[in-house]
Write a protein that holds these residues in place. Structure first.
Motif, PDB file in Angstrom:
ATOM      1  N   GLY A 111      -0.262   0.303  -9.717  1.00 36.01           N
ATOM      2  CA  GLY A 111      -1.495   0.546 -10.464  1.00 36.01           C
ATOM      3  C   GLY A 111      -2.546   1.390  -9.912  1.00 36.01           C
ATOM      4  N   ARG A 112      -2.235   2.152  -8.959  1.00 32.96           N
ATOM      5  CA  ARG A 112      -3.068   2.959  -8.207  1.00 32.96           C
ATOM      6  C   ARG A 112      -2.477   3.718  -7.117  1.00 32.96           C
ATOM      7  NH1 ARG A 112      -7.052  -1.436  -5.397  1.00 32.96           N
ATOM      8  NH2 ARG A 112      -7.116  -2.181  -7.667  1.00 32.96           N
ATOM      9  N   ALA A 113      -3.057   4.929  -6.674  1.00 30.71           N
ATOM     10  CA  ALA A 113      -2.536   5.677  -5.597  1.00 30.71           C
ATOM     11  C   ALA A 113      -2.431   4.643  -4.261  1.00 30.71           C
ATOM     12  CB  ALA A 113      -3.124   6.877  -5.551  1.00 30.71           C
ATOM     13  N   PRO A 114      -1.678   4.926  -3.690  1.00 31.20           N
ATOM     14  CA  PRO A 114      -1.951   4.156  -2.293  1.00 31.20           C
ATOM     15  C   PRO A 114      -3.020   4.741  -1.350  1.00 31.20           C
ATOM     16  CG  PRO A 114       0.024   5.613  -2.101  1.00 31.20           C
ATOM     17  CD  PRO A 114      -0.487   5.695  -3.548  1.00 31.20           C
ATOM     18  N   HIS A 115      -3.710   3.907  -0.514  1.00 32.54           N
ATOM     19  CA  HIS A 115      -4.890   4.505   0.196  1.00 32.54           C
ATOM     20  C   HIS A 115      -4.481   5.297   1.445  1.00 32.54           C
ATOM     21  CE1 HIS A 115      -6.424   0.742  -1.444  1.00 32.54           C
ATOM     22  NE2 HIS A 115      -7.135   1.532  -1.818  1.00 32.54           N
ATOM     23  N   GLU A 116      -3.269   5.216   1.961  1.00 38.68           N
ATOM     24  CA  GLU A 116      -2.839   6.149   2.768  1.00 38.68           C
ATOM     25  C   GLU A 116      -1.213   6.530   2.566  1.00 38.68           C
ATOM     26  OE1 GLU A 116      -3.674   5.502   7.079  1.00 38.68           O
ATOM     27  OE2 GLU A 116      -4.705   3.627   6.268  1.00 38.68           O
ATOM     28  N   ILE A 117      -0.781   7.644   2.835  1.00 44.74           N
ATOM     29  CA  ILE A 117       0.688   8.151   2.589  1.00 44.74           C
ATOM     30  C   ILE A 117       1.110   9.179   3.680  1.00 44.74           C
ATOM     31  CG2 ILE A 117       0.233   9.518   0.791  1.00 44.74           C
ATOM     32  CD1 ILE A 117       3.110   8.725  -0.406  1.00 44.74           C
ATOM     33  N   TYR A 134      13.435  12.405   0.631  1.00 45.92           N
ATOM     34  CA  TYR A 134      12.104  12.263   1.404  1.00 45.92           C
ATOM     35  C   TYR A 134      11.712  10.793   1.479  1.00 45.92           C
ATOM     36  CZ  TYR A 134      12.031  17.305   2.031  1.00 45.92           C
ATOM     37  OH  TYR A 134      12.159  18.508   2.449  1.00 45.92           O
ATOM     38  N   VAL A 135      11.537  10.257   2.606  1.00 44.02           N
ATOM     39  CA  VAL A 135      10.913   8.875   2.518  1.00 44.02           C
ATOM     40  C   VAL A 135       9.609   8.997   3.083  1.00 44.02           C
ATOM     41  CG1 VAL A 135      11.512   6.676   3.540  1.00 44.02           C
ATOM     42  CG2 VAL A 135      13.460   8.092   3.313  1.00 44.02           C
ATOM     43  N   PHE A 136       8.777   8.302   2.348  1.00 45.25           N
ATOM     44  CA  PHE A 136       7.335   8.215   2.749  1.00 45.25           C
ATOM     45  C   PHE A 136       6.840   6.514   3.109  1.00 45.25           C
ATOM     46  CE2 PHE A 136       7.930  11.631   0.177  1.00 45.25           C
ATOM     47  CZ  PHE A 136       6.887  12.901   0.967  1.00 45.25           C
ATOM     48  N   LYS A 137       6.201   6.489   4.049  1.00 43.21           N
ATOM     49  CA  LYS A 137       5.404   5.133   4.065  1.00 43.21           C
ATOM     50  C   LYS A 137       4.022   5.338   3.692  1.00 43.21           C
ATOM     51  CE  LYS A 137       3.778   5.729   9.026  1.00 43.21           C
ATOM     52  NZ  LYS A 137       3.807   4.980  10.323  1.00 43.21           N
ATOM     53  N   TYR A 138       3.730   4.413   3.011  1.00 40.46           N
ATOM     54  CA  TYR A 138       2.336   4.239   2.387  1.00 40.46           C
ATOM     55  C   TYR A 138       1.927   2.700   2.305  1.00 40.46           C
ATOM     56  CZ  TYR A 138       4.899   2.025  -1.466  1.00 40.46           C
ATOM     57  OH  TYR A 138       5.600   1.004  -2.023  1.00 40.46           O
ATOM     58  N   ARG A 139       0.589   2.789   2.255  1.00 44.40           N
ATOM     59  CA  ARG A 139       0.075   1.300   2.402  1.00 44.40           C
ATOM     60  C   ARG A 139      -1.245   1.338   1.519  1.00 44.40           C
ATOM     61  NH1 ARG A 139      -2.501   0.512   8.580  1.00 44.40           N
ATOM     62  NH2 ARG A 139      -3.695   2.210   8.511  1.00 44.40           N
ATOM     63  N   MET A 140      -1.437  -0.021   1.080  1.00 42.38           N
ATOM     64  CA  MET A 140      -2.753  -0.272   0.456  1.00 42.38           C
ATOM     65  C   MET A 140      -3.815  -1.146   1.171  1.00 42.38           C
ATOM     66  SD  MET A 140      -2.011   0.880  -2.500  1.00 42.38           S
ATOM     67  CE  MET A 140      -3.205   0.370  -3.684  1.00 42.38           C
ATOM     68  N   THR A 141      -4.824  -0.917   1.029  1.00 42.39           N
ATOM     69  CA  THR A 141      -6.005  -1.751   1.806  1.00 42.39           C
ATOM     70  C   THR A 141      -6.967  -2.728   0.822  1.00 42.39           C
ATOM     71  OG1 THR A 141      -7.436  -0.024   1.862  1.00 42.39           O
ATOM     72  CG2 THR A 141      -6.062  -0.375   3.601  1.00 42.39           C
ATOM     73  N   HIS A 144      -6.123  -5.559  -2.755  1.00 37.48           N
ATOM     74  CA  HIS A 144      -4.899  -5.187  -3.699  1.00 37.48           C
ATOM     75  C   HIS A 144      -3.741  -5.998  -3.097  1.00 37.48           C
ATOM     76  CE1 HIS A 144      -1.768  -2.894  -5.315  1.00 37.48           C
ATOM     77  NE2 HIS A 144      -2.235  -2.278  -6.333  1.00 37.48           N
ATOM     78  N   TRP A 145      -2.946  -6.468  -4.234  1.00 32.56           N
ATOM     79  CA  TRP A 145      -1.598  -7.670  -3.845  1.00 32.56           C
ATOM     80  C   TRP A 145      -0.861  -6.949  -2.813  1.00 32.56           C
ATOM     81  CZ3 TRP A 145       3.006  -5.616  -4.686  1.00 32.56           C
ATOM     82  CH2 TRP A 145       3.258  -4.776  -5.742  1.00 32.56           C
ATOM     83  N   ALA A 146      -0.760  -5.683  -2.633  1.00 28.04           N
ATOM     84  CA  ALA A 146       0.288  -5.056  -1.915  1.00 28.04           C
ATOM     85  C   ALA A 146      -0.032  -4.935  -0.591  1.00 28.04           C
ATOM     86  CB  ALA A 146       0.952  -3.613  -2.400  1.00 28.04           C
ATOM     87  N   ALA A 147      -1.803  -5.117  -0.457  1.00 23.85           N
ATOM     88  CA  ALA A 147      -2.078  -4.833   0.932  1.00 23.85           C
ATOM     89  C   ALA A 147      -1.392  -5.928   2.221  1.00 23.85           C
ATOM     90  CB  ALA A 147      -3.583  -5.295   0.827  1.00 23.85           C
ATOM     91  N   GLU A 148      -0.963  -6.896   1.823  1.00 24.40           N
ATOM     92  CA  GLU A 148      -0.332  -7.719   2.836  1.00 24.40           C
ATOM     93  C   GLU A 148       1.029  -7.233   3.437  1.00 24.40           C
ATOM     94  OE1 GLU A 148       2.193 -10.751  -0.164  1.00 24.40           O
ATOM     95  OE2 GLU A 148      -0.066 -11.117  -0.114  1.00 24.40           O
ATOM     96  N   ASN A 149       1.484  -6.215   2.574  1.00 16.92           N
ATOM     97  CA  ASN A 149       2.847  -5.850   3.379  1.00 16.92           C
ATOM     98  C   ASN A 149       2.610  -4.653   4.389  1.00 16.92           C
ATOM     99  OD1 ASN A 149       4.054  -7.338   1.376  1.00 16.92           O
ATOM    100  ND2 ASN A 149       4.294  -5.710  -0.098  1.00 16.92           N
ATOM    101  N   ASN A 150       1.437  -4.230   4.809  1.00 16.01           N
ATOM    102  CA  ASN A 150       1.128  -3.171   5.519  1.00 16.01           C
ATOM    103  C   ASN A 150       1.987  -2.025   5.014  1.00 16.01           C
ATOM    104  OD1 ASN A 150       0.171  -2.119   7.853  1.00 16.01           O
ATOM    105  ND2 ASN A 150       1.277  -2.867   9.282  1.00 16.01           N
ATOM    106  N   TRP A 151       2.763  -1.289   5.935  1.00 20.69           N
ATOM    107  CA  TRP A 151       3.315   0.067   5.578  1.00 20.69           C
ATOM    108  C   TRP A 151       4.459  -0.278   4.946  1.00 20.69           C
ATOM    109  CZ3 TRP A 151       1.118   4.678   5.899  1.00 20.69           C
ATOM    110  CH2 TRP A 151      -0.014   4.859   6.782  1.00 20.69           C
ATOM    111  N   MET A 152       4.880   0.498   3.469  1.00 18.50           N
ATOM    112  CA  MET A 152       5.912   0.344   2.926  1.00 18.50           C
ATOM    113  C   MET A 152       6.390   1.391   2.766  1.00 18.50           C
ATOM    114  SD  MET A 152       4.078  -2.309  -0.276  1.00 18.50           S
ATOM    115  CE  MET A 152       2.438  -1.365  -0.076  1.00 18.50           C
ATOM    116  N   LEU A 153       7.848   1.545   2.378  1.00 20.29           N
ATOM    117  CA  LEU A 153       8.738   2.631   2.113  1.00 20.29           C
ATOM    118  C   LEU A 153       8.872   3.058   0.591  1.00 20.29           C
ATOM    119  CD1 LEU A 153      11.478   2.234   4.437  1.00 20.29           C
ATOM    120  CD2 LEU A 153       9.590   3.208   4.857  1.00 20.29           C
ATOM    121  N   GLY A 154       8.707   4.322   0.370  1.00 19.07           N
ATOM    122  CA  GLY A 154       9.113   5.039  -0.886  1.00 19.07           C
ATOM    123  C   GLY A 154       9.801   6.184  -0.780  1.00 19.07           C
ATOM    124  N   VAL A 155      10.690   6.294  -1.861  1.00 13.98           N
ATOM    125  CA  VAL A 155      11.665   7.527  -1.867  1.00 13.98           C
ATOM    126  C   VAL A 155      11.491   8.359  -3.043  1.00 13.98           C
ATOM    127  CG1 VAL A 155      14.129   7.753  -1.794  1.00 13.98           C
ATOM    128  CG2 VAL A 155      13.296   5.762  -0.546  1.00 13.98           C
TER     129      VAL A 155
END
Length: 195
Positions: A111-117, A134-141, A144-155
């Protein structure tokens, strides 16, 4: 029998209302996202259409935001001004990052761009041809509901030796798994086989 028909009809109406409400919610969020992006890129389009001078500094300001990067490149390309695109952002890595961020900010995803990628790694799959993901790690802070996952992977990928930096990748995905839950190769393999 009449009661069953009324109950079934009521359930169908409630489900329809829920789906319709969800549709309008997504439509509203998507329109808002498009409006926000156009507020930044729109002046560039107007300047190019009016054949006014566009500086590299203006372009550099916009392409630092990964969610705008591939759109800015396409606008410049459409006006035969792609030479204004900053070379440090004209790489497959920066293109893949841009496509992933745009996918992540869609209302049905983060629902929004990650805070860090940042680039986590690349993974090569050698089947019929070289295929690099290309595999990126990103996180929300924050809240946001995804903030609890810390760094996540995206491809994003696959790319091969003939790919250009802003070619649209065939697969862009994230299951929102944290980096300690799955390996980069495992995530790429899943995306390659399922998306």
């Amino acid at each position: 029998m009449k009661t069953i028909v009324i109950v079934v009809f009521s359930i169908i109406l409630l489900a329809g209302a829920f789906l319709l409400g969800g549709y309008y919610y997504l439509r509203h969020r998507l329109q808002r996202l498009i409006t926000l992006k156009y507020a930044v890129v729109g002046p560039l389009i107007k300047k190019l259409a009016a054949r006014e001078t566009v500086t590299r500094t203006e372009i550099l300001f916009m392409v630092q935001d990964p969610s705008l990067r591939h759109a800015v490149y396409r606008v410049l390309e459409a006006y035969n001004q792609s030479d204004l695109f900053p070379l440090e952002f004209f790489t497959i890595e920066k293109g893949a990052e841009s496509f992933l961020v745009t996918w992540l900010e869609f209302p049905t995803e983060l629902g929004r761009a990650p805070h860090e990628i940042e680039l986590y790694t690349t993974v090569d799959l050698n089947e019929r041809e070289d295929q690099t993901y290309y595999v990126f790690k990103y996180r929300m802070t924050g809240d946001h509901w995804a903030a609890e996952n810390n760094w996540m992977l995206g491809v994003a990928g696959p790319y091969d030796s003939e790919s250009l930096p802003y070619d649209t990748p065939r697969r862009i995905f994230s299951r929102f798994y944290s980096v300690d839950r799955i390996s980069a190769r495992g995530e790429v393999q899943w995306v390659h086989e399922n998306i």
